[in-house]
Design a protein around this motif. Structure first.
Motif, short mmCIF file in Angstrom:
data_model
loop_
_atom_site.label_atom_id
_atom_site.label_comp_id
_atom_site.label_asym_id
_atom_site.label_seq_id
_atom_site.Cartn_x
_atom_site.Cartn_y
_atom_site.Cartn_z
N PRO A 167 135.45 -55.85 -13.64
CA PRO A 167 134.86 -56.12 -12.32
C PRO A 167 135.10 -55.00 -11.31
CG PRO A 167 136.83 -57.43 -12.64
CD PRO A 167 136.57 -56.73 -13.94
N GLU A 168 136.12 -54.15 -11.52
CA GLU A 168 136.39 -53.06 -10.58
C GLU A 168 135.47 -51.87 -10.87
OE1 GLU A 168 138.78 -52.49 -14.22
OE2 GLU A 168 138.60 -54.18 -12.85
N LYS A 169 135.43 -50.93 -9.93
CA LYS A 169 134.61 -49.73 -10.11
C LYS A 169 135.22 -48.85 -11.19
CE LYS A 169 132.55 -49.53 -5.57
NZ LYS A 169 132.09 -48.65 -4.52
N ILE A 170 134.35 -48.24 -11.99
CA ILE A 170 134.85 -47.44 -13.11
C ILE A 170 135.06 -46.00 -12.70
CG2 ILE A 170 133.84 -48.92 -14.88
CD1 ILE A 170 131.56 -46.94 -15.13
N GLU A 171 136.01 -45.34 -13.38
CA GLU A 171 136.28 -43.92 -13.21
C GLU A 171 136.32 -43.29 -14.60
OE1 GLU A 171 139.82 -43.03 -11.08
OE2 GLU A 171 139.03 -43.75 -9.18
N ILE A 172 135.53 -42.25 -14.80
CA ILE A 172 135.44 -41.58 -16.10
C ILE A 172 135.50 -40.08 -15.88
CG2 ILE A 172 134.03 -41.26 -18.17
CD1 ILE A 172 132.61 -43.85 -17.52
N LYS A 173 136.14 -39.35 -16.78
CA LYS A 173 136.12 -37.90 -16.72
C LYS A 173 134.86 -37.41 -17.43
CE LYS A 173 139.72 -35.29 -16.17
NZ LYS A 173 140.87 -34.43 -16.47
N TYR A 216 131.72 -34.00 -17.51
CA TYR A 216 131.51 -32.58 -17.23
C TYR A 216 130.60 -32.41 -16.01
CZ TYR A 216 130.37 -27.68 -17.87
OH TYR A 216 130.22 -26.32 -17.68
N ASN A 217 131.02 -31.53 -15.08
CA ASN A 217 130.21 -31.19 -13.92
C ASN A 217 129.70 -29.76 -14.13
OD1 ASN A 217 129.19 -30.36 -11.44
ND2 ASN A 217 130.66 -31.55 -10.29
N PRO A 218 128.39 -29.57 -14.37
CA PRO A 218 127.87 -28.23 -14.64
C PRO A 218 127.94 -27.29 -13.43
CG PRO A 218 126.09 -29.82 -14.53
CD PRO A 218 127.37 -30.59 -14.48
N PHE A 219 127.98 -27.83 -12.22
CA PHE A 219 128.04 -26.99 -11.03
C PHE A 219 129.43 -26.38 -10.85
CE2 PHE A 219 124.90 -30.37 -10.12
CZ PHE A 219 123.77 -29.58 -10.10
N LEU A 220 130.46 -27.14 -11.23
CA LEU A 220 131.84 -26.64 -11.14
C LEU A 220 132.31 -26.03 -12.46
CD1 LEU A 220 133.50 -29.58 -9.18
CD2 LEU A 220 132.61 -27.45 -8.28
N ARG A 221 131.55 -26.26 -13.53
CA ARG A 221 131.86 -25.76 -14.87
C ARG A 221 133.19 -26.25 -15.40
NH1 ARG A 221 130.15 -19.75 -13.53
NH2 ARG A 221 127.93 -20.06 -13.36
N ARG A 222 133.48 -27.52 -15.17
CA ARG A 222 134.70 -28.13 -15.71
C ARG A 222 134.55 -29.65 -15.70
NH1 ARG A 222 136.86 -26.45 -10.37
NH2 ARG A 222 137.29 -28.36 -9.21
N HIS A 223 135.47 -30.32 -16.39
CA HIS A 223 135.50 -31.78 -16.41
C HIS A 223 136.19 -32.28 -15.15
CE1 HIS A 223 134.52 -31.23 -20.63
NE2 HIS A 223 134.12 -32.49 -20.62
N THR A 224 135.57 -33.27 -14.50
CA THR A 224 136.12 -33.84 -13.27
C THR A 224 136.03 -35.36 -13.35
OG1 THR A 224 133.96 -33.74 -12.18
CG2 THR A 224 135.43 -31.85 -11.86
N VAL A 225 136.71 -36.01 -12.42
CA VAL A 225 136.67 -37.48 -12.35
C VAL A 225 135.37 -37.89 -11.67
CG1 VAL A 225 137.77 -39.53 -11.40
CG2 VAL A 225 139.16 -37.66 -12.29
N HIS A 226 134.65 -38.80 -12.31
CA HIS A 226 133.43 -39.35 -11.74
C HIS A 226 133.68 -40.83 -11.44
CE1 HIS A 226 131.74 -35.68 -13.28
NE2 HIS A 226 130.55 -35.99 -12.79
N ARG A 227 133.32 -41.25 -10.24
CA ARG A 227 133.57 -42.63 -9.80
C ARG A 227 132.22 -43.32 -9.53
NH1 ARG A 227 137.26 -41.75 -5.75
NH2 ARG A 227 138.87 -41.85 -7.31
N GLU A 228 132.21 -44.60 -9.75
CA GLU A 228 131.00 -45.40 -9.54
C GLU A 228 130.61 -45.43 -8.07
OE1 GLU A 228 129.72 -50.08 -9.81
OE2 GLU A 228 131.33 -49.37 -11.10
N ILE A 229 129.31 -45.29 -7.81
CA ILE A 229 128.78 -45.39 -6.46
C ILE A 229 127.76 -46.52 -6.41
CG2 ILE A 229 129.14 -42.97 -5.90
CD1 ILE A 229 126.15 -42.52 -6.38
N LYS A 230 127.39 -46.94 -5.23
CA LYS A 230 126.37 -47.99 -5.09
C LYS A 230 125.02 -47.41 -4.87
CE LYS A 230 128.09 -51.98 -5.72
NZ LYS A 230 127.59 -52.85 -6.74
#
Length: 55
Positions: free
Chosen positions: A33-39, A41-55
């Motif tokens: 039920p909580e918002k998800i956070e997944i690592k 790849y961000n192509p603009f930063l050229r590395r893996h980053t934390v991605h969080r759920e948005i509405k």
């Protein structure tokens, strides 16, 4: 239906003034039920980053 489609966005890109990467994924509302956070790849930063759920 227990699964819903959600959009996840990079949390670090906005701090650095770059364009945030976004991904579409699904989650089970009953089990997570909580918002998800997944690592991811961000192509603009050229590395893996934390991605969080948005509405």
């Amino acid at each position: 239906m227990a699964r819903e489609t959600v959009t996840i966005e990079c949390t670090e890109a906005r701090k650095e003034g770059k364009s945030p990467s976004r991904y579409m994924t699904s989650r089970n509302k009953k089990l997570k039920p909580e918002k998800i956070e997944i690592k991811k790849y961000n192509p603009f930063l050229r590395r893996h980053t934390v991605h969080r759920e948005i509405k």
